[in-house]
Design a protein around this motif. Structure first.
Motif, PDB file in Angstrom:
ATOM      1  N   SER A  73      -6.291   4.865  -7.065  1.00 45.94           N
ATOM      2  CA  SER A  73      -7.749   5.568  -6.670  1.00 45.94           C
ATOM      3  C   SER A  73      -7.841   6.310  -8.277  1.00 45.94           C
ATOM      4  O   SER A  73      -6.913   6.788  -8.967  1.00 45.94           O
ATOM      5  CB  SER A  73      -7.360   6.305  -5.660  1.00 45.94           C
ATOM      6  OG  SER A  73      -5.993   7.173  -5.894  1.00 45.94           O
ATOM      7  N   ALA A 122       0.807  -1.184  -0.130  1.00 43.53           N
ATOM      8  CA  ALA A 122      -0.056   0.081   0.093  1.00 43.53           C
ATOM      9  C   ALA A 122       0.945   1.269  -0.012  1.00 43.53           C
ATOM     10  O   ALA A 122       1.883   1.255   0.837  1.00 43.53           O
ATOM     11  CB  ALA A 122      -1.046  -0.120   1.128  1.00 43.53           C
ATOM     12  N   SER A 136       4.171   6.149   2.800  1.00 44.73           N
ATOM     13  CA  SER A 136       3.586   7.419   2.379  1.00 44.73           C
ATOM     14  C   SER A 136       4.714   8.448   1.998  1.00 44.73           C
ATOM     15  O   SER A 136       5.876   8.188   2.483  1.00 44.73           O
ATOM     16  CB  SER A 136       2.839   8.021   3.640  1.00 44.73           C
ATOM     17  OG  SER A 136       3.648   8.435   4.697  1.00 44.73           O
ATOM     18  N   ARG A 144       0.682   5.621  -0.394  1.00 45.51           N
ATOM     19  CA  ARG A 144      -0.374   6.684  -0.284  1.00 45.51           C
ATOM     20  C   ARG A 144       0.247   8.131  -0.183  1.00 45.51           C
ATOM     21  O   ARG A 144       1.508   8.334   0.014  1.00 45.51           O
ATOM     22  CB  ARG A 144      -1.306   6.592   0.991  1.00 45.51           C
ATOM     23  CG  ARG A 144      -0.331   6.977   2.287  1.00 45.51           C
ATOM     24  CD  ARG A 144      -1.179   6.691   3.547  1.00 45.51           C
ATOM     25  NE  ARG A 144      -0.724   7.077   4.862  1.00 45.51           N
ATOM     26  CZ  ARG A 144       0.204   6.376   5.548  1.00 45.51           C
ATOM     27  NH1 ARG A 144       0.615   4.807   5.012  1.00 45.51           N
ATOM     28  NH2 ARG A 144       0.915   6.380   6.514  1.00 45.51           N
ATOM     29  N   MET A 178      -6.460   5.976   2.409  1.00 41.13           N
ATOM     30  CA  MET A 178      -5.807   4.622   2.649  1.00 41.13           C
ATOM     31  C   MET A 178      -6.406   3.971   3.941  1.00 41.13           C
ATOM     32  O   MET A 178      -6.506   2.747   4.230  1.00 41.13           O
ATOM     33  CB  MET A 178      -4.330   4.873   2.719  1.00 41.13           C
ATOM     34  CG  MET A 178      -3.468   3.623   2.839  1.00 41.13           C
ATOM     35  SD  MET A 178      -4.047   2.366   1.515  1.00 41.13           S
ATOM     36  CE  MET A 178      -3.124   2.823   0.116  1.00 41.13           C
ATOM     37  N   PHE A 198      -3.236   4.959  -3.246  1.00 41.92           N
ATOM     38  CA  PHE A 198      -4.368   6.059  -2.859  1.00 41.92           C
ATOM     39  C   PHE A 198      -3.380   7.399  -2.949  1.00 41.92           C
ATOM     40  O   PHE A 198      -2.845   7.791  -1.991  1.00 41.92           O
ATOM     41  CB  PHE A 198      -4.923   5.974  -1.586  1.00 41.92           C
ATOM     42  CG  PHE A 198      -6.067   5.906  -1.703  1.00 41.92           C
ATOM     43  CD1 PHE A 198      -6.904   7.312  -1.812  1.00 41.92           C
ATOM     44  CD2 PHE A 198      -7.144   5.043  -1.565  1.00 41.92           C
ATOM     45  CE1 PHE A 198      -8.328   7.537  -1.775  1.00 41.92           C
ATOM     46  CE2 PHE A 198      -8.599   4.965  -1.697  1.00 41.92           C
ATOM     47  CZ  PHE A 198      -8.947   6.251  -1.701  1.00 41.92           C
ATOM     48  N   ILE A 199      -3.215   8.232  -4.191  1.00 40.76           N
ATOM     49  CA  ILE A 199      -2.351   8.957  -4.557  1.00 40.76           C
ATOM     50  C   ILE A 199      -3.047   9.772  -5.636  1.00 40.76           C
ATOM     51  O   ILE A 199      -3.699   9.673  -6.391  1.00 40.76           O
ATOM     52  CB  ILE A 199      -1.015   8.647  -4.994  1.00 40.76           C
ATOM     53  CG1 ILE A 199      -0.522   7.439  -3.995  1.00 40.76           C
ATOM     54  CG2 ILE A 199      -0.006   9.727  -5.346  1.00 40.76           C
ATOM     55  CD1 ILE A 199       0.992   6.677  -4.361  1.00 40.76           C
ATOM     56  N   SER A 216       2.984  -0.421   4.181  1.00 43.25           N
ATOM     57  CA  SER A 216       2.088   0.736   4.030  1.00 43.25           C
ATOM     58  C   SER A 216       3.221   1.973   4.057  1.00 43.25           C
ATOM     59  O   SER A 216       3.482   2.560   5.004  1.00 43.25           O
ATOM     60  CB  SER A 216       1.006   0.773   5.228  1.00 43.25           C
ATOM     61  OG  SER A 216       0.230   2.120   4.463  1.00 43.25           O
ATOM     62  N   GLY A 266      -4.700  11.255   0.838  1.00 41.69           N
ATOM     63  CA  GLY A 266      -4.078  10.055   0.838  1.00 41.69           C
ATOM     64  C   GLY A 266      -4.228   9.118   2.064  1.00 41.69           C
ATOM     65  O   GLY A 266      -4.459   7.871   2.217  1.00 41.69           O
ATOM     66  N   ASN A 267      -4.042  10.034   3.091  1.00 35.22           N
ATOM     67  CA  ASN A 267      -4.024   9.203   4.585  1.00 35.22           C
ATOM     68  C   ASN A 267      -5.214   8.926   4.881  1.00 35.22           C
ATOM     69  O   ASN A 267      -5.422   7.628   5.431  1.00 35.22           O
ATOM     70  CB  ASN A 267      -3.587  10.517   5.791  1.00 35.22           C
ATOM     71  CG  ASN A 267      -2.190  10.480   5.628  1.00 35.22           C
ATOM     72  OD1 ASN A 267      -1.041   9.719   5.216  1.00 35.22           O
ATOM     73  ND2 ASN A 267      -1.579  11.729   5.851  1.00 35.22           N
TER      74      ASN A 267
END
Length: 303
Positions: free
Chosen positions: A232, A147, A178, A149, A159, A206-207, A176, A155-156
């Protein structure tokens, strides 16, 4: 003292299309005798440059009518496109009950009417997308994933919602990570290395588009084992991502499209004289056609 805020880089053609579609809608309303009879809508368009600081500055100008707005009588704000920028704007104009309508800010946090009482949007909350992405991953039997993000509200929060939904589906997460576009390159290199070294063959990202482009550019510097990307909506539907061949086959969910009569003709009806009236359109024209637009009403000078 910090340097004055300024925009840099190439123009975001996707954002420009969004703004032109809004102009088209306003003109359709103003030219109609049925939609809002006796009322004319006016507008001013500002470029946030994908920056929270720039968006905040424009919002303060709108709120006070100082320098930026000719009338100082703002009845509503359309935007911003990003969740974090929309949140910062809402904190400024919310106490004055100025309605704010975003077309692309999807953070589920913005559904909290206690914090954002005057915020509205025309796009679904990310809660729906997070749940759907978890079901999509489970549908293909991918139970061991990575994952990534953006380190932002979008993003936070997105995710966090996805990981919660994924755990219910029995999906395990190897890592995960970031990052954000303003982080040092060493941070982005570390995230890229985690992806390369991981045993998970599926990566859920998720970006936003701007952050994803930076990550993919970093990954392209060194060959990486094949990965199945799950994206996403913010980036997986952006045509610009197609230039990264190792990202081919990425899947995700998109917003339902519709055909708007007359919009295509409106977008293509750009003569040099019309373009010269807008600094934003001038920038797009010169970048897209590799030419230099001289004084208005003159023939473009193609290099």
């Amino acid at each position: 003292m910090p340097e004055p805020l300024s925009c840099a880089g190439s123009i975001n053609s996707r954002g420009l299309r969004f703004s032109r579609a809004m102009v088209f809608a306003i003109e359709q309303i103003n030219n109609s005798t049925e939609l809002l009879p006796g009322i004319k809508l006016g507008y001013e368009i500002y470029d946030s440059c994908s920056s929270v600081s720039v968006a905040g500055d424009w919002t303060r100008c709108l709120n006070t009518g100082d320098k930026c707005s000719q009338s100082g009588m703002v009845m509503g704000v359309v935007g911003a496109s990003g969740s974090t920028r929309s949140i910062s704007m809402s904190h400024i104009i919310g106490p004055f009950n100025i309605p704010q309508v975003s077309y692309f800010a999807t953070c589920a946090c913005l559904s909290d009417k206690q914090q954002y009482p005057s915020f509205f949007r025309t796009i679904p909350s990310d809660q729906f997308q997070a749940d759907a992405l978890a079901k999509l991953v489970k549908h293909f039997g991918w139970t061991w994933i990575g994952a990534v993000r953006a380190d932002s509200d979008y993003g936070n929060n997105g995710m966090a919602s996805f990981l919660h939904a994924a755990s219910k589906e029995g999906i395990c997460v190897e890592y995960s990570e970031s990052f954000y576009r303003t982080h040092p390159r060493s941070r982005i290199e570390r995230v890229a290395d985690v992806i390369r070294r991981s045993t998970a063959k599926v990566v859920v990202a998720f970006i936003s588009t701007a952050d994803m482009r930076i990550l993919l550019e970093e990954l392209s510097r060194k060959p990486s084992p094949p990965r199945q990307w799950i994206g996403s909506e913010a980036w997986v539907t952006d045509p610009d991502m197609l230039r990264f061949s190792f990202c081919a086959g990425a899947i995700g969910f998109g917003i339902e499209k519709s055909v708007i009569p007359g919009l295509r003709d409106f977008l293509l009806d750009l003569s040099p004289s019309k373009v010269a009236d807008s600094p934003l359109l001038t920038m797009f024209w010169e970048e897209a056609f590799n030419c230099r637009l001289p004084v208005k009403d003159q023939t473009p000078d193609f290099d």
